[in-house]
Design a protein around this motif. Sequence first.
Motif, PDB file in Angstrom:
ATOM      1  N   SER A   1       7.977   1.116   3.648  1.00  0.00           N
ATOM      2  CA  SER A   1       8.960   1.538   2.667  1.00  0.00           C
ATOM      3  C   SER A   1       8.332   2.551   1.728  1.00  0.00           C
ATOM      4  O   SER A   1       7.238   2.339   1.198  1.00  0.00           O
ATOM      5  CB  SER A   1       9.464   0.317   1.889  1.00  0.00           C
ATOM      6  OG  SER A   1      10.577   0.652   1.095  1.00  0.00           O
ATOM      7  N   CYS A   2       9.011   3.654   1.486  1.00  0.00           N
ATOM      8  CA  CYS A   2       8.454   4.764   0.716  1.00  0.00           C
ATOM      9  C   CYS A   2       8.838   4.658  -0.765  1.00  0.00           C
ATOM     10  O   CYS A   2       9.238   3.617  -1.244  1.00  0.00           O
ATOM     11  CB  CYS A   2       8.936   6.084   1.304  1.00  0.00           C
ATOM     12  SG  CYS A   2       8.547   6.302   3.062  1.00  0.00           S
ATOM     13  N   CYS A   3       8.676   5.773  -1.474  1.00  0.00           N
ATOM     14  CA  CYS A   3       8.995   5.862  -2.906  1.00  0.00           C
ATOM     15  C   CYS A   3       8.097   4.983  -3.758  1.00  0.00           C
ATOM     16  O   CYS A   3       8.517   4.459  -4.789  1.00  0.00           O
ATOM     17  CB  CYS A   3      10.471   5.548  -3.162  1.00  0.00           C
ATOM     18  SG  CYS A   3      11.617   6.643  -2.282  1.00  0.00           S
ATOM     19  N   ARG A   4       6.868   4.833  -3.340  1.00  0.00           N
ATOM     20  CA  ARG A   4       5.839   4.101  -4.077  1.00  0.00           C
ATOM     21  C   ARG A   4       4.660   5.038  -4.311  1.00  0.00           C
ATOM     22  O   ARG A   4       4.358   5.894  -3.473  1.00  0.00           O
ATOM     23  CB  ARG A   4       5.365   2.872  -3.284  1.00  0.00           C
ATOM     24  CG  ARG A   4       6.422   1.777  -3.090  1.00  0.00           C
ATOM     25  CD  ARG A   4       6.610   1.006  -4.371  1.00  0.00           C
ATOM     26  NE  ARG A   4       7.428  -0.177  -4.227  1.00  0.00           N
ATOM     27  CZ  ARG A   4       6.984  -1.382  -3.875  1.00  0.00           C
ATOM     28  NH1 ARG A   4       5.708  -1.552  -3.558  1.00  0.00           N
ATOM     29  NH2 ARG A   4       7.786  -2.412  -3.821  1.00  0.00           N
ATOM     30  N   VAL A   5       3.947   4.830  -5.424  1.00  0.00           N
ATOM     31  CA  VAL A   5       2.829   5.714  -5.737  1.00  0.00           C
ATOM     32  C   VAL A   5       1.693   5.581  -4.727  1.00  0.00           C
ATOM     33  O   VAL A   5       0.861   6.485  -4.607  1.00  0.00           O
ATOM     34  CB  VAL A   5       2.297   5.446  -7.159  1.00  0.00           C
ATOM     35  CG1 VAL A   5       3.335   5.811  -8.201  1.00  0.00           C
ATOM     36  CG2 VAL A   5       1.851   3.996  -7.316  1.00  0.00           C
TER      37      VAL A   5
END
Length: 684
Positions: free
Chosen positions: A260-264
């Motif tokens: 899952s993306c949208c993480r630092v």
Amino acid sequence: MLALKVIAAVAPLSGVAFAATSMSQGSLTFGPSTFTVPGAFPTSVYAQYYGSPTATSAQVQPKISDPVLHKTYPLALTDPNKIPLNNTADPHPLPPKASSSLLLNHAIQQILSIAANPVFGSDKCTRCQAALEVGKFLAMAAPDQGPALAVAICNHFNFNSDCATQFSLRGLGSVVTQVIANADVGGYDGQMLCQNFLGLCPLPPTSPLNLTGWFAKPKPNPLPAAKKPSGKRLKVLHISDIHLDPRYATGAEANCSSGSCCRVNKHNSQSPNQTVFPAPRFGAYKCDTPYSLVVSAMQAIPVLTGTQHSGFDFTIYTGDLVAHDPDNQLSQDYVTYTESAMYDLLKRMLGAGPVYAVLGNHDSYNQAQDAPHSLGGASAKQFSWNYDHLAALWQHEHWLPEAAVQLARAHYAAYMVRRQDGLRIITLNTDMWYHTNYFNYINMTDPDVSGMLRFLTDELQAAEDAGERAWILGHVLSGWDGTNPLLNPTNLFYQIVDRFSPHVIAGIFWGHTHEDQMNIFYANNATNINAQNAQAVAWIGPSITPGSNLNSGFRVYEVDSGTFEILDAHTWKSDVNSFPVLDSQLQFGPTFEYEYNTRATYGANITGWGPNDPLNATWWHLVTEQMEANESLVTTFNTFQGKTSVRTKPCTGPCAAAKICYIRSGSASIGQNCPQGFGSVQGG
């Protein structure tokens, strides 16, 4: 920019864009066809925040107070810039050390089991089960060394990129040790473990099912007279799979290479030092749901459904509140934080009417893990913290009476509630048939180790005795293409549905896949598939989360208050592809719009079906016959399966026949007989 100008052209002076005319479907009145929420985050949603709630460069971080645990969760729990490497606070218990005599007995039993298994020979399956035998003895004699063994084997065979984290004591190591210690690794359990988790054994067939004594009474013949329609319609909201990501980082990589993306901490391997696609404020196709999108959906739902002042008659939530974090980033607090935040939000923003919710596979720590009471001792109670917390939250929100709360505490967060209108809501913890729950691989020839299906059968028998109808709610579907649930328990579930349909079961509702799907259940294990044998239907609800490659959506049912049959269904969606353009301004947020009407979309050529006749299993089977005659209807179904996402690929060639087969498959056993590879539209 052009999109914003178009929106602004039709927006009223208030800054909220919606159609001037109301939309009417059937005999009920709904709100406008679209609703555009304000771009600025509504700061009044929460009393306190960590940091500024008006900032647009980062997601809001509200201060969430837990009414059950009497604590305020710290910012450190959800700080997107400080994601934990591992949870160190919530270990699971380990099985007790076995005596010498018990070790001997188990050694004999396992040797006999291996000798009797016909698949043995010089193949990978044999070696895998033999290795499990060694692991079993270690797990029983020295359980504290079980996780270390798992890490060592994982490293040697390169099963995982971070074995030390994945199979540590506070990761899955303790879970695997418990399972190996209790499973028949030389027999069916071991073959299924090697097949599902390592792909080294063939899939064994569904075990023979002995129903002798299972049902207290035979199915009535003739069936009781059908309930008479009342002519009054209820509005019932179905939402599913929110997957709140409080660690969502606006501007982080939204096109990462894995997970899952949208993480630092997530990057694109082709551009590790520069962000390819910055995460928009309101969400992205490869990410879970930020607070901004959850709240936007909650703002839109009452307006679009015309329930701002009345609320829904009731709402069903079919599971998965928690984001798709790996186990090393999860904890009990992270789960209870999400449960507290989301159920509070549903209560405050959806208005009157109870919410009947179920536990999803991600709503646990470790994810997807739930242990049967039959393990005994501390192992049987290791997930009670979650059942107790959920039961208390649902009671706190005044959704469940005391009797249902006590059932939820005792039955893995599953319960039965009898509504004042006579409908019985029966919920299930479908982790007990989910294929990634390690605890399901103990005594697998028993289709109901947990007792969950015994509970369901008894509740349905009570409903039949009282002349009442029931809805069944769960998370993981029992069928479709057969890739999610296990064979034996869903085979038993199918027989239970056969026994109590169509006179008791009025509806079945799942989530989990994030997609808009259906399942039909037939008499006699679907040996003769036709309209006359169609007995029950399961509705699989669309998700709020866009992950992966889907739009965000929800559904409302029109339900007859006398029969509790679904008379019509309406689905809304928000185009995630349009979210990036919203980042540069605060006037407009996501637009949710009406996607389709079920009756009008699929029933145009079904004759003899009046506007007040239910969309039941017979109707849905006739829809599949129309699909066989007109493949364009499958194309329509495929489009709506992904909530009209621009990333949904067309269904061509053998896909059409496969989709029809999936719709007609209510158990894993039946679904796995369909052509494989066409079950999901999330490939992008």
